[in-house]
Design a protein around this motif. Structure first.
Motif, short mmCIF file in Angstrom:
data_model
loop_
_atom_site.label_atom_id
_atom_site.label_comp_id
_atom_site.label_asym_id
_atom_site.label_seq_id
_atom_site.Cartn_x
_atom_site.Cartn_y
_atom_site.Cartn_z
N PHE A 1 0.83 -1.21 0.00
CA PHE A 1 0.00 0.00 0.00
C PHE A 1 0.87 1.26 0.00
O PHE A 1 1.92 1.29 0.64
CB PHE A 1 -0.87 0.07 1.27
CG PHE A 1 -1.99 -0.92 1.31
CD1 PHE A 1 -1.75 -2.27 1.51
CD2 PHE A 1 -3.30 -0.50 1.17
CE1 PHE A 1 -2.79 -3.19 1.55
CE2 PHE A 1 -4.36 -1.41 1.22
CZ PHE A 1 -4.10 -2.75 1.41
N ALA A 2 0.41 2.29 -0.71
CA ALA A 2 1.10 3.59 -0.65
C ALA A 2 0.08 4.69 -0.92
O ALA A 2 -0.81 4.52 -1.77
CB ALA A 2 2.22 3.65 -1.67
N LEU A 3 0.21 5.79 -0.20
CA LEU A 3 -0.69 6.92 -0.43
C LEU A 3 0.06 8.01 -1.19
O LEU A 3 1.03 8.58 -0.70
CB LEU A 3 -1.21 7.49 0.90
CG LEU A 3 -2.20 8.64 0.75
CD1 LEU A 3 -3.55 8.13 0.23
CD2 LEU A 3 -2.41 9.38 2.07
N TYR A 4 -0.39 8.27 -2.43
CA TYR A 4 0.16 9.37 -3.23
C TYR A 4 -0.57 10.62 -2.76
O TYR A 4 -1.80 10.66 -2.74
CB TYR A 4 -0.06 9.11 -4.72
CG TYR A 4 0.81 7.99 -5.22
CD1 TYR A 4 0.53 6.67 -4.90
CD2 TYR A 4 1.95 8.26 -5.97
CE1 TYR A 4 1.35 5.63 -5.32
CE2 TYR A 4 2.78 7.22 -6.39
CZ TYR A 4 2.48 5.92 -6.07
OH TYR A 4 3.31 4.90 -6.48
N GLN A 5 0.21 11.64 -2.40
CA GLN A 5 -0.42 12.78 -1.74
C GLN A 5 0.46 14.03 -1.81
O GLN A 5 1.59 13.99 -2.30
CB GLN A 5 -0.70 12.42 -0.29
CG GLN A 5 0.51 11.94 0.49
CD GLN A 5 1.05 12.97 1.45
OE1 GLN A 5 0.30 13.68 2.12
NE2 GLN A 5 2.37 13.09 1.53
N LEU A 6 -0.10 15.12 -1.31
CA LEU A 6 0.63 16.38 -1.16
C LEU A 6 0.48 16.82 0.29
O LEU A 6 -0.62 16.72 0.86
CB LEU A 6 0.03 17.46 -2.07
CG LEU A 6 0.33 17.35 -3.56
CD1 LEU A 6 -0.52 18.37 -4.33
CD2 LEU A 6 1.81 17.60 -3.82
N GLU B 1 2.90 3.90 3.82
CA GLU B 1 3.90 4.76 3.16
C GLU B 1 3.23 5.94 2.44
O GLU B 1 2.27 5.77 1.70
CB GLU B 1 4.69 3.93 2.14
CG GLU B 1 5.78 4.73 1.48
CD GLU B 1 6.46 3.99 0.33
OE1 GLU B 1 6.32 2.76 0.24
OE2 GLU B 1 7.12 4.68 -0.46
N LEU B 2 3.78 7.14 2.67
CA LEU B 2 3.27 8.34 1.99
C LEU B 2 4.23 8.68 0.84
O LEU B 2 5.45 8.66 1.02
CB LEU B 2 3.21 9.53 2.95
CG LEU B 2 2.37 9.36 4.22
CD1 LEU B 2 2.41 10.64 5.06
CD2 LEU B 2 0.92 9.02 3.87
N ARG B 3 3.67 9.00 -0.32
CA ARG B 3 4.51 9.38 -1.47
C ARG B 3 4.11 10.77 -1.95
O ARG B 3 3.00 10.96 -2.45
CB ARG B 3 4.37 8.36 -2.60
CG ARG B 3 4.91 7.00 -2.18
CD ARG B 3 4.92 5.99 -3.30
NE ARG B 3 5.48 4.72 -2.82
CZ ARG B 3 5.37 3.58 -3.47
NH1 ARG B 3 4.72 3.52 -4.62
NH2 ARG B 3 5.92 2.49 -2.98
N ASP B 4 5.02 11.70 -1.77
CA ASP B 4 4.78 13.10 -2.13
C ASP B 4 4.95 13.26 -3.64
O ASP B 4 6.05 13.06 -4.17
CB ASP B 4 5.80 13.96 -1.35
CG ASP B 4 5.57 15.44 -1.53
OD1 ASP B 4 5.04 15.83 -2.60
OD2 ASP B 4 5.92 16.20 -0.62
N VAL B 5 3.88 13.63 -4.32
CA VAL B 5 3.95 13.70 -5.79
C VAL B 5 4.59 14.98 -6.29
O VAL B 5 4.88 15.12 -7.48
CB VAL B 5 2.55 13.52 -6.44
CG1 VAL B 5 1.99 12.14 -6.16
CG2 VAL B 5 1.59 14.60 -5.98
N MET C 1 -3.43 12.94 -12.56
CA MET C 1 -2.58 13.61 -11.58
C MET C 1 -3.51 14.26 -10.55
O MET C 1 -3.73 15.47 -10.58
CB MET C 1 -1.71 14.65 -12.31
CG MET C 1 -0.83 15.50 -11.43
SD MET C 1 0.04 14.58 -10.17
CE MET C 1 -0.08 15.73 -8.84
N LYS C 2 -4.07 13.41 -9.71
CA LYS C 2 -5.00 13.90 -8.70
C LYS C 2 -4.68 13.19 -7.39
O LYS C 2 -4.42 11.98 -7.39
CB LYS C 2 -6.43 13.60 -9.14
CG LYS C 2 -7.48 14.22 -8.27
CD LYS C 2 -8.84 14.01 -8.90
CE LYS C 2 -9.91 14.73 -8.11
NZ LYS C 2 -11.21 14.58 -8.73
N VAL C 3 -4.67 13.95 -6.31
CA VAL C 3 -4.38 13.36 -4.99
C VAL C 3 -5.51 13.71 -4.03
O VAL C 3 -6.18 14.73 -4.22
CB VAL C 3 -3.03 13.87 -4.43
CG1 VAL C 3 -1.88 13.28 -5.20
CG2 VAL C 3 -2.96 15.39 -4.38
#
Ligand SMILES: N[C@@H](CCC(=O)N[C@@H](CS)C(=O)NCC(=O)O)C(=O)O
Length: 125
Positions: free
Chosen positions: A41-46, A67-71, A88-90
């Motif tokens: 699992f990973a959260l794509y986010q800002l 896990e957080l992934r800063d786009v 490209m949406k978070v």
């Protein structure tokens, strides 16, 4: 417009920091099991996106080491999101299923509902 967004982002971050929800209680054993269960699992986010803040607050309430992934901070994560999720949406939750297929879940409400259902807190703790 960029400045307004920047200021709003700062306000969102400040409010979030001032009103941090209580971290859900889980035993060390549960946390270890969760770490394994959350491997795919990973959260794509800002950091400053209010919808992402909503999901991160729910991660904290549920005490989920996801896990957080800063786009914005990492071009590779941004590219993965666009290519994999199609937008490209978070926020977007990436779920690598055991059968090999990858799911890209957009919409903060859907993500929060999914996490609450899949990883509920055990009231005994
Ligand atoms: N309804 C969505 C809204 C998400 C949203 O608007 N995210 C913004 C950042 S705060 C975004 O990624 N916008 C880019 C776009 O919509 O293309 C949710 O609740 O997740």
């Amino acid at each position: 417009m960029k400045v307004v967004r920047w200021v709003l982002g700062l306000i969102v971050m400040a409010l979030h920091g001032l009103t941090l929800p209580r971290r859900g209680k889980r035993s060390p054993q549960q946390l270890q099991q969760l770490e394994e269960a959350l491997q795919g699992f990973a959260l794509y986010q800002l950091p400053t996106c209010p919808f992402c803040v909503k999901v991160r607050r729910s991660l904290r309430r549920l005490n989920l080491p996801l896990e957080l992934r800063d786009v914005r901070g990492d071009a590779r994560h941004r590219q993965d999101l666009i290519e994999g999720g199609g937008r490209m949406k978070v926020p977007c939750l990436r779920i690598d299923h055991q059968d090999g297929h990858t799911e890209w879940m957009y919409e903060s409400d859907d993500i929060v509902a999914f996490l609450n259902k899949r990883f509920p807190l055990d009231d005994a703790h």
